[in-house]
Write an enzyme that holds these catalytic residues in place. Structure first.
Site, PDB file in Angstrom:
ATOM      1  N   SER A 130      72.349 -40.790 -69.339  1.00 49.68           N
ATOM      2  CA  SER A 130      73.372 -40.722 -69.057  1.00 49.68           C
ATOM      3  C   SER A 130      74.341 -42.363 -69.033  1.00 49.68           C
ATOM      4  O   SER A 130      73.711 -43.024 -69.489  1.00 49.68           O
ATOM      5  CB  SER A 130      72.905 -40.686 -67.031  1.00 49.68           C
TER       6      SER A 130
ATOM      7  N   TYR B  91      66.666 -44.184 -60.125  1.00 53.40           N
ATOM      8  CA  TYR B  91      67.308 -42.905 -61.028  1.00 53.40           C
ATOM      9  C   TYR B  91      67.992 -43.791 -62.276  1.00 53.40           C
ATOM     10  O   TYR B  91      67.198 -43.201 -63.118  1.00 53.40           O
ATOM     11  CB  TYR B  91      68.587 -42.258 -59.948  1.00 53.40           C
TER      12      TYR B  91
ATOM     13  N   LYS C 238      66.104 -43.479 -66.135  1.00 53.40           N
ATOM     14  CA  LYS C 238      66.981 -42.787 -67.614  1.00 53.40           C
ATOM     15  C   LYS C 238      66.482 -43.622 -68.647  1.00 53.40           C
ATOM     16  O   LYS C 238      66.837 -43.863 -69.618  1.00 53.40           O
ATOM     17  CB  LYS C 238      68.147 -42.705 -67.746  1.00 53.40           C
TER      18      LYS C 238
ATOM     19  N   GLY D 199      77.184 -50.588 -54.761  1.00 54.56           N
ATOM     20  CA  GLY D 199      76.953 -50.375 -56.585  1.00 54.56           C
ATOM     21  C   GLY D 199      78.034 -49.319 -57.212  1.00 54.56           C
ATOM     22  O   GLY D 199      77.625 -49.159 -58.445  1.00 54.56           O
TER      23      GLY D 199
END
Ligand code: NAD
Ligand code: UDP
Length: 369
Positions: free
Chosen positions: A124, A148, A152, A293
């Protein structure tokens, strides 16, 4: 090629499975349906002259996974299975590390046992963290701002180390920008559970009347209209990127990374306006606080994929919204609603006949009837 697709019942997976079938591949889907429905696979199979096989397997069930891979003996794996909600990953980080990282580790072990060493992984653009060096290049330094994203990043690093340790592996890390849109039939699409976190499904639900208004997260970014800019990419273009990567990996070992984006950004207000135009519905919105964020802008430099894979995103914002709207209108509550759900397999196939895809070697679209 026999391709095993983990998470193939999900949003991006289901669109990719359909293209794999159309391209003449044999497909086995492996999913635990934690965020999807077998109905998506029923529809993919109704849209295709050749059918994908569906197995309910959890990546965390190590034994069953190994047994499945040694039985299926795939030539390659496309690995979509994973949890993807940023907010949930902050409140339940271990669930994310276990499912995404341990799940991938189990998959790699099982692939090795089955002598399969070709993998396309769903990474991603989140691995670029809060980078402001635009457009984002594959060599832009990586970082993570939430669990998350860190899963990745860890998986990318794990795959790099694996590739460096053993030349039999051929691996593609595909960094998706913002996948949106749906298949042109309106039969498959994104079916978020609960309140959507992402902009496009949220806007679609406001347009259909399921939600009152869009909260626009910040109106004072240093972007042309003050709202956040993202590189939205049609899921059909994204799916095509996986087929191009598989083709590349056929005669290239090692670990490769490609951005899959359009290279162009759209702002939140542009997305809202496109929905209003396409749907003919009002889309009320209100500027609210920035979401912690979030970066002001994010878009890809997709040149590496164009040069090495011969892949390029073809569809623009208008088509993304049109296809998404068709899916939303026909399935107002996702796979658990709408007329298609009531149809038998034969009726569904008949209904979707205008969109039937046939395997390449069967001849052009529609020929097999
Ligand atoms: P999705 O939730 O629709 O699909 C993921 C699928 O994996 C689901 O069908 C789910 O049931 C399955 N799954 C999850 N954990 C599993 C497990 N332990 N065992 C078996 N199956 C499991 O998500 P998507 O949007 O199609 O995303 C696919 C992949 O792409 C994910 O890895 C995601 O992180 C990544 N990605 C998505 C986006 C996005 O915005 N959609 C952006 C960048 C990357
Ligand atoms: N966004 C918004 N309202 C929402 C959801 C998202 O204004 O309800 C904004 C968000 O701040 C960002 C853009 O829409 O600028 C895309 O957000 P999304 O969550 O879809 O993707 P990501 O931020 O993960 O790239």
């Amino acid at each position: 090629m026999h391709v095993l697709v983990t998470g193939g019942a999900g949003y991006i997976g289901s669109h990719t499975v359909l293209q794999l079938l159309q391209d003449g591949h044999e497909v086995t889907i492996l999913d635990n349906f934690s965020n999807s429905s077998p109905e998506a696979v029923r529809r993919v199979n109704a849209l295709s002259s050749s059918k994908a096989k569906l197995l309910k397997v959890d990546l965390l069930d190590e034994e069953l996974l190994k047994e499945t891979l040694t039985t299926v003996k795939p030539d390659a794996v496309i690995h979509f299975a994973g949890l993807k909600s940023v907010g949930e990953s902050v409140s339940q980080p271990l669930k994310y590390y276990r499912n995404n990282v341990t799940g991938t580790l189990n998959l790699l072990d099982a692939m090795d046992s089955a002598q399969c060493h070709t993998l396309v992984f769903s990474s991603s653009a989140t691995v670029y963290g809060e980078s402001t060096a635009l457009p984002l290049l594959e060599r832009t330094p990586r970082s993570a701002t939430n669990p998350y994203g860190r899963t990745k990043l860890h998986i990318e690093e794990m795959l790099e180390e694996l590739g460096a340790s053993d030349a039999r592996w051929s691996i593609a890390n595909l960094r998706y920008f913002n996948p949106v849109g749906a298949h042109e039939s309106g039969a498959i699409g994104e079916d978020p559970q609960g309140i959507p976190n992402n902009l496009m499904p949220y806007v679609a639900q406001v347009a259909i009347g399921r939600r009152d208004k869009v909260g626009v997260f910040g109106g004072d970014y240093s972007t042309p209209d003050g709202t956040g800019v993202r590189d939205y990419i049609h899921v059909e273009d994204l799916a095509a990127g996986h087929l191009a990567a598989l083709e590349y990996l056929k005669d290239s070992s090692g670990v490769h990374v490609w951005n899959l984006g359009t290279g162009t950004g759209a702002s939140v207000l542009e997305v809202i306006e496109a929905f209003r135009r396409v749907s003919g519905q009002p889309v009320p919105y209100e500027i609210v606080e920035r979401r912690p964020g979030d970066v002001a802008e994010s878009y890809a430099n997709p040149e590496k994929a164009r040069l090495e894979l011969g892949w390029k995103a073809e569809r623009g914002l208008e088509q993304m919204v049109e296809d998404m709207w068709r899916w939303q209108e026909q399935n107002p509550r996702g796979f658990e609603s709408g007329d298609l759900l009531e149809l038998s397999d034969d009726e569904l196939a008949e209904h979707l006949k205008p969109y039937l895809v046939t395997r390449k070697e069967d001849g052009p679209r529609g020929d097999i009837d």
